[in-house]
Design a protein around this motif. Structure first.
Motif, PDB file in Angstrom:
ATOM      1  N   ALA A 127       0.816  -1.219   0.000  1.00  0.00           N
ATOM      2  CA  ALA A 127       0.000   0.000   0.000  1.00  0.00           C
ATOM      3  C   ALA A 127       0.844   1.261   0.000  1.00  0.00           C
ATOM      4  N   VAL A 128       2.173   1.128  -0.018  1.00  0.00           N
ATOM      5  CA  VAL A 128       3.107   2.246   0.014  1.00  0.00           C
ATOM      6  C   VAL A 128       2.844   3.119   1.247  1.00  0.00           C
ATOM      7  N   THR A 129       2.609   2.472   2.353  1.00  0.00           N
ATOM      8  CA  THR A 129       2.394   3.198   3.611  1.00  0.00           C
ATOM      9  C   THR A 129       3.427   2.807   4.682  1.00  0.00           C
ATOM     10  N   ALA A 130       4.413   2.018   4.287  1.00  0.00           N
ATOM     11  CA  ALA A 130       5.435   1.618   5.257  1.00  0.00           C
ATOM     12  C   ALA A 130       6.254   2.837   5.675  1.00  0.00           C
ATOM     13  N   PRO A 131       6.712   2.884   6.937  1.00  0.00           N
ATOM     14  CA  PRO A 131       7.464   4.057   7.423  1.00  0.00           C
ATOM     15  C   PRO A 131       8.755   4.264   6.628  1.00  0.00           C
ATOM     16  N   ALA A 149      11.186  -2.550   8.842  1.00  0.00           N
ATOM     17  CA  ALA A 149      12.024  -3.174   7.812  1.00  0.00           C
ATOM     18  C   ALA A 149      12.043  -4.683   8.035  1.00  0.00           C
ATOM     19  N   TYR A 150      12.621  -5.374   7.077  1.00  0.00           N
ATOM     20  CA  TYR A 150      13.012  -6.773   7.342  1.00  0.00           C
ATOM     21  C   TYR A 150      14.355  -7.008   6.672  1.00  0.00           C
ATOM     22  N   GLY A 221      10.491   0.775   3.492  1.00  0.00           N
ATOM     23  CA  GLY A 221       9.477   1.415   2.658  1.00  0.00           C
ATOM     24  C   GLY A 221      10.078   2.138   1.470  1.00  0.00           C
ATOM     25  N   GLN A 222      11.417   2.249   1.403  1.00  0.00           N
ATOM     26  CA  GLN A 222      12.099   2.922   0.292  1.00  0.00           C
ATOM     27  C   GLN A 222      12.805   1.933  -0.639  1.00  0.00           C
ATOM     28  N   GLY A 282      14.296  10.084   5.638  1.00  0.00           N
ATOM     29  CA  GLY A 282      12.853  10.302   5.808  1.00  0.00           C
ATOM     30  C   GLY A 282      12.560  11.320   6.902  1.00  0.00           C
ATOM     31  N   PRO A 283      11.287  11.617   7.099  1.00  0.00           N
ATOM     32  CA  PRO A 283      10.879  12.604   8.110  1.00  0.00           C
ATOM     33  C   PRO A 283      11.277  12.142   9.509  1.00  0.00           C
TER      34      PRO A 283
END
Length: 284
Positions: A127-131, A149-150, A221-222, A282-283
């Motif tokens: 869903a492209v919502t991972a931190p 992450a994994y 997420g990146q 990231g933020p």
């Protein structure tokens, strides 16, 4: 010359004041009277075969009390022994329960946490919502235990081990934890991951034995990021120079305990250099 009767008579007068009738015919009576004089100074303490000595009764009473005390003491000894035995049994059961937890139950808990977290994180990736930083899409600081992450490390037998935000004991029971003050893996700078060496799956148990050049792959997420192990160190060893962030350099450091199981003597730090292109921070 006095007769034999007159020789006894003075004694009888001394003890009784007059001679009882039939005194000469009853020698035993005179004997009892003389015994009263000798023993009690005039008190009647005549001892006969039918009247036992009062000291014997006292001894029997004292002996009875002593026997009762010994019986009470002997009866209390088994009670104390039973209490001690019960305490040892309870202690043994507690130790067995602890060993069962850290060797079996904790691994089951870790595996369950990983399954749930992996499914959640895969859904967030889709869903492209991972931190991608320390805050979520609403600007809120990530909650402890949030999957971020994994990673896969062939040398540790890890395949898609989920990494969580935070390094508390509760978080590390679920899997490796990301130190909040460091960047996420794949970003320029130093990313630090903590993991248990024993219990709860012990994901970093063999970290100190990772060979130089071993590959570590981390997915966030990146995207997917690759690191290569450059060395390991322990407390007090020289720390490598910081990566040049402006040039997009990054480092991943795995941290875990060393020493005897459940009695660590220090920590080991495994450093790995980022070999894939760095992604934006990231933020925070």
């Amino acid at each position: 010359m006095n007769s034999p009767a007159s020789a006894v008579e003075p004694v009888e007068r001394h003890t009784s004041g007059h001679a009882p009738a039939g005194a000469a015919a009853d020698p035993a009576a005179g004997f009892r009277q003389r015994s009263r004089v000798a023993v009690g100074g005039g008190r009647d303490q005549t001892l006969t075969a039918s009247q036992p000595a009062s000291g014997g009764a006292g001894n029997r009473r004292r002996g009875g009390r002593l026997g009762a005390a010994l019986a009470a003491r002997s009866s209390s000894t088994p009670t104390r022994s039973a209490a001690l035995g019960s305490g040892l049994v309870l202690l043994a059961l507690a130790l067995l329960a602890f060993l069962a937890h850290v060797t079996v139950l904790s691994a089951v808990e870790h595996a369950r946490s990983q399954r749930v977290a992996y499914a959640q994180f895969r859904a967030e990736l889709s869903a492209v919502t991972a931190p991608t930083g320390q805050v979520d899409g609403q600007g809120q600081v990530l909650a402890l235990g949030t999957p971020v992450a994994y990673l896969s490390v062939a040398g540790l037998g890890l395949e898609r081990e989920v990494v969580f935000e935070g390094t508390t004991a509760e978080v590390l029971a679920q899997g490796p934890g990301h130190r909040r003050s460091s960047v996420l893996p794949g970003q320029p700078g130093i990313s630090i991951l903590y993991g248990r060496a024993w219990a709860y799956g012990g994901p970093f148990g063999g970290a100190k034995d990772l060979a130089v050049g071993s590959v570590i792959t981390v997915t966030t997420g990146q995207g997917e990021h690759t690191y290569r192990v450059s060395g390991s160190r322990e407390d007090g060893d020289p720390v490598p120079a910081s990566p040049n962030v402006s040039d997009g350099e990054g480092r991943l450091t795995l941290v875990t305990a060393v020493g005897l199981p459940f009695a660590p003597s220090g920590a080991v730090y495994v450093d790995a250099d980022l070999t894939s292109p760095a992604v934006p921070v990231g933020p925070r």
